[in-house]
Design a protein around this motif. Structure first.
Motif, PDB file in Angstrom:
ATOM      1  N   VAL A  35       0.865  -1.191   0.000  1.00  0.00           N
ATOM      2  CA  VAL A  35       0.000   0.000   0.000  1.00  0.00           C
ATOM      3  C   VAL A  35       0.894   1.230   0.000  1.00  0.00           C
ATOM      4  N   PRO A  53       8.472   6.325  -2.607  1.00  0.00           N
ATOM      5  CA  PRO A  53       9.805   5.705  -2.635  1.00  0.00           C
ATOM      6  C   PRO A  53       9.867   4.380  -1.866  1.00  0.00           C
ATOM      7  N   GLY A  62       7.384   2.182  -1.072  1.00  0.00           N
ATOM      8  CA  GLY A  62       6.582   1.130  -1.712  1.00  0.00           C
ATOM      9  C   GLY A  62       7.239   0.614  -2.988  1.00  0.00           C
ATOM     10  N   GLY A 105       9.142   3.090   5.388  1.00  0.00           N
ATOM     11  CA  GLY A 105       9.001   4.501   4.998  1.00  0.00           C
ATOM     12  C   GLY A 105       8.396   5.310   6.123  1.00  0.00           C
TER      13      GLY A 105
HETATM   14  C1  FAD Z   1       2.875  16.945   1.351  1.00  0.00           C
HETATM   15  C2  FAD Z   1       4.296  16.436   1.451  1.00  0.00           C
HETATM   16  C3  FAD Z   1       5.290  16.911   0.586  1.00  0.00           C
HETATM   17  C4  FAD Z   1       6.604  16.468   0.694  1.00  0.00           C
HETATM   18  N1  FAD Z   1       7.568  16.984  -0.138  1.00  0.00           N
HETATM   19  C5  FAD Z   1       8.865  16.618   0.036  1.00  0.00           C
HETATM   20  C6  FAD Z   1       9.921  17.179  -0.750  1.00  0.00           C
HETATM   21  O1  FAD Z   1       9.687  18.016  -1.601  1.00  0.00           O
HETATM   22  N2  FAD Z   1      11.189  16.790  -0.515  1.00  0.00           N
HETATM   23  C7  FAD Z   1      11.490  15.867   0.439  1.00  0.00           C
HETATM   24  O2  FAD Z   1      12.660  15.540   0.629  1.00  0.00           O
HETATM   25  N3  FAD Z   1      10.514  15.288   1.165  1.00  0.00           N
HETATM   26  C8  FAD Z   1       9.229  15.652   1.008  1.00  0.00           C
HETATM   27  N4  FAD Z   1       8.258  15.109   1.793  1.00  0.00           N
HETATM   28  C9  FAD Z   1       8.650  14.047   2.694  1.00  0.00           C
HETATM   29  C10 FAD Z   1       8.387  12.753   1.902  1.00  0.00           C
HETATM   30  O3  FAD Z   1       7.101  12.304   2.247  1.00  0.00           O
HETATM   31  C11 FAD Z   1       9.316  11.606   2.122  1.00  0.00           C
HETATM   32  O4  FAD Z   1      10.634  11.940   2.187  1.00  0.00           O
HETATM   33  C12 FAD Z   1       9.104  10.444   1.142  1.00  0.00           C
HETATM   34  O5  FAD Z   1       8.221  10.752   0.103  1.00  0.00           O
HETATM   35  C13 FAD Z   1       8.559   9.306   1.973  1.00  0.00           C
HETATM   36  O6  FAD Z   1       8.340   8.223   1.156  1.00  0.00           O
HETATM   37  P1  FAD Z   1       7.250   7.132   1.542  1.00  0.00           P
HETATM   38  O7  FAD Z   1       7.278   6.134   0.452  1.00  0.00           O
HETATM   39  O8  FAD Z   1       7.441   6.691   2.940  1.00  0.00           O
HETATM   40  O9  FAD Z   1       5.839   7.892   1.544  1.00  0.00           O
HETATM   41  P2  FAD Z   1       5.080   8.777   0.467  1.00  0.00           P
HETATM   42  O10 FAD Z   1       5.984   9.310  -0.557  1.00  0.00           O
HETATM   43  O11 FAD Z   1       4.270   9.723   1.252  1.00  0.00           O
HETATM   44  O12 FAD Z   1       4.105   7.731  -0.242  1.00  0.00           O
HETATM   45  C14 FAD Z   1       2.998   7.189   0.421  1.00  0.00           C
HETATM   46  C15 FAD Z   1       1.954   6.826  -0.615  1.00  0.00           C
HETATM   47  O13 FAD Z   1       0.957   6.051   0.030  1.00  0.00           O
HETATM   48  C16 FAD Z   1      -0.304   6.407  -0.484  1.00  0.00           C
HETATM   49  N5  FAD Z   1      -1.296   6.069   0.540  1.00  0.00           N
HETATM   50  C17 FAD Z   1      -1.283   6.420   1.847  1.00  0.00           C
HETATM   51  N6  FAD Z   1      -2.329   5.875   2.488  1.00  0.00           N
HETATM   52  C18 FAD Z   1      -3.029   5.184   1.552  1.00  0.00           C
HETATM   53  C19 FAD Z   1      -4.233   4.415   1.589  1.00  0.00           C
HETATM   54  N7  FAD Z   1      -4.920   4.217   2.730  1.00  0.00           N
HETATM   55  N8  FAD Z   1      -4.669   3.871   0.445  1.00  0.00           N
HETATM   56  C20 FAD Z   1      -4.002   4.033  -0.717  1.00  0.00           C
HETATM   57  N9  FAD Z   1      -2.831   4.743  -0.818  1.00  0.00           N
HETATM   58  C21 FAD Z   1      -2.371   5.307   0.305  1.00  0.00           C
HETATM   59  C22 FAD Z   1      -0.195   7.894  -0.750  1.00  0.00           C
HETATM   60  O14 FAD Z   1      -1.116   8.298  -1.738  1.00  0.00           O
HETATM   61  C23 FAD Z   1       1.257   8.039  -1.206  1.00  0.00           C
HETATM   62  O15 FAD Z   1       1.368   7.998  -2.613  1.00  0.00           O
HETATM   63  C24 FAD Z   1       6.930  15.513   1.680  1.00  0.00           C
HETATM   64  C25 FAD Z   1       5.927  15.031   2.528  1.00  0.00           C
HETATM   65  C26 FAD Z   1       4.632  15.473   2.425  1.00  0.00           C
HETATM   66  C27 FAD Z   1       3.579  14.937   3.375  1.00  0.00           C
END
Ligand code: FAD
Length: 420
Positions: free
Chosen positions: A10, A14, A16, A280
């Motif tokens: 889910v 990055p 996932g 993540g």
């Molecule tokens: C609004 C925002 C902007 C950001 N911009 C930056 C930036 O410019 N530079 C930087 O270094 N860091 C940024 N960050 C920090 C960034 O989130 C992380 O560094 C990185 O993207 C984390 O990766 P991740 O895969 O853990 O989560 P994310 O990249 O947040 O991916 C999580 C994904 O899970 C999906 N998801 C969540 N819950 C559900 C559900 N129940 N059902 C279906 N899909 C779901 C979301 O749609 C999302 O696509 C930002 C964070 C936020 C909240």
């Protein structure tokens, strides 16, 4: 409609994507589900004038070589009716997706704390502004103030500037000496220094925070507390955010242990629930590098390739140290908890005022008496603000996690009857 997979991930951010690439080595059937219409999560959002960054492109190319990875976009997870099963709602249908192993990579969202005027048109989240600009919202020549805490402010300022906006002020609530100490530690993570240098800092002002957004029909100016006292800045937009909060609702619903508002995992990213991994920012915020490494560990552990997972442990530790530094450096000052006035809107979906919530004993009490958190966003903004402002324990998650069509809920009932 029922769909069976070996591994369901889910979140197509990055973490996932990295989990999928690792797990795909097994040849098992993998599904990545995401609410968004495309992959990339928060950091790799692309749009008309913002192409995918190089690392995102490399990742997508790698995924294309793995025919056992499938995507399902525009898919929100509404409930988890049984062990090994998720109820997923899409624009025109709903379906039950079954898995043997589940990897939660649901990322984080911004923490918003209420202050007078925060609901005026023209006020958005700092990451929210980035998302709008990347999706094509024109901000050319607009005067923008960015306020709150953490490196996201600079990333947001950079995006707005690239789209032709005039960034007038970047107000960081952490004090000068803490920010300076943070910057002096960055040599340990050269990639982070490079990122920091690429962002504008001439207008970056620590020890500053927004106290009020002012305007009639929409935002006209912002009142800021700065080291030189209170100042007012005329602007068209205010983008603000007080850091990130892990998205844990699905983990909570599945019974995963939660600590410090994040899903608890062991060294292999295993949650407290069998079959469920998490990686993540849903396990604590720490940046995309940490998310990628944790995703790889979770992906390998899910296919029992523990030796390969262990190869990422040292890298994880390195980025975990950065995450710890980040959390320590951008701790919120207590003044931010006192900005709201009695009449300030607290729950914008249900128009509930701050004083109505502040007088309640806990979150459930507030919900039952005021309808706070019962609107379209289901408390994703105000429940976290309440936990931060009033030190109330986090609310538990109940299905449906998001507003859902009755037809989707009925498919859950039909499914339960069949199961019996
Ligand atoms: C609004 C925002 C902007 C950001 N911009 C930056 C930036 O410019 N530079 C930087 O270094 N860091 C940024 N960050 C920090 C960034 O989130 C992380 O560094 C990185 O993207 C984390 O990766 P991740 O895969 O853990 O989560 P994310 O990249 O947040 O991916 C999580 C994904 O899970 C999906 N998801 C969540 N819950 C559900 C559900 N129940 N059902 C279906 N899909 C779901 C979301 O749609 C999302 O696509 C930002 C964070 C936020 C909240």
């Amino acid at each position: 409609m029922k769909t069976e997979y070996d591994i369901v991930i889910v979140g197509a951010g990055p973490a996932g994507l990295s989990a999928a690439i690792a797990a795909a080595e097994s040849g098992e059937r993998i599904l990545i589900l995401d609410n968004n219409p495309q992959a990339g999560g928060q950091i790799w959002r692309a749009g008309p004038i913002f192409p995918d960054p190089e690392l995102a492109q490399q990742t997508y190319r790698q995924i294309q070589t793995k025919p056992n990875i499938e995507f399902m976009f525009g898919a929100k997870i509404v409930a988890a009716p049984f062990t090994g099963q998720l109820l997923v709602e899409r624009a025109h249908d709903s379906l039950n997706v079954t898995y043997r192993q589940l990897i939660l990579c649901t990322g984080a969202r911004e923490l918003f704390l209420p202050f007078p005027g925060w609901t005026l048109p023209g006020v958005t989240g700092a990451g929210g502004l980035q998302a709008l600009v990347k999706a094509g919202t024109p901000v050319h020549d607009e005067r923008i103030v960015i306020a709150g805490s953490g490196p996201l402010l600079l990333a947001s300022a950079d995006t707005a500037k690239k789209a032709g906006a005039q960034v007038l002020y970047v107000a960081e609530q952490a004090n000068h000496s803490t920010v300076r100490k943070f910057a002096l530690q960055l040599w340990r993570w050269p990639a982070k220094i490079f990122q920091a240098l690429s962002l504008p800092h001439r207008l970056y002002q620590p020890d500053s925070y927004v106290v009020e957004a002012i305007g009639q029909e929409r935002l006209e100016r912002v009142r800021l507390q700065t080291p030189k006292g209170i100042i007012e800045v005329e602007c068209d937009r205010l983008a603000y955010g007080f850091g990130l909060i892990p998205n844990i609702q699905l983990g909570q619903l599945l019974g995963c242990q939660i600590k410090d508002q994040a899903i608890v995992v062991d060294e292999y990213q295993r949650s407290s629930q069998p079959q469920v991994f998490a990686a993540g920012e849903c396990t604590g915020f720490g940046g995309s590098e940490l998310a990628i490494v944790e995703g790889a560990i979770a992906g390998y552990a899910a296919i029992a390739q523990y030796e390969k997972a262990r190869q990422f442990f040292a890298k994880k530790q390195r980025y975990q140290r950065f995450a710890t530094l980040l959390q320590k450096s951008f701790k919120l000052r207590s003044e931010l908890k006192t900005l709201a006035r009695p009449q300030t809107i607290f729950c914008r979906c249900e128009d509930v005022r701050f004083d109505q919530v502040a007088e309640r004993a806990n979150w459930i009490d507030a919900k039952l008496h005021t309808r706070c958190g019962m609107g379209a966003c289901q408390g994703s903004t105000c429940a976290t603000a309440a936990a931060c402002l009033f030190d109330w324990p986090l609310s538990s998650a109940r299905p449906p996690l998001l507003p859902t069509r009755v037809k989707s809920l009925m498919s859950m009932t039909t499914c339960s009857l069949n199961q019996k």
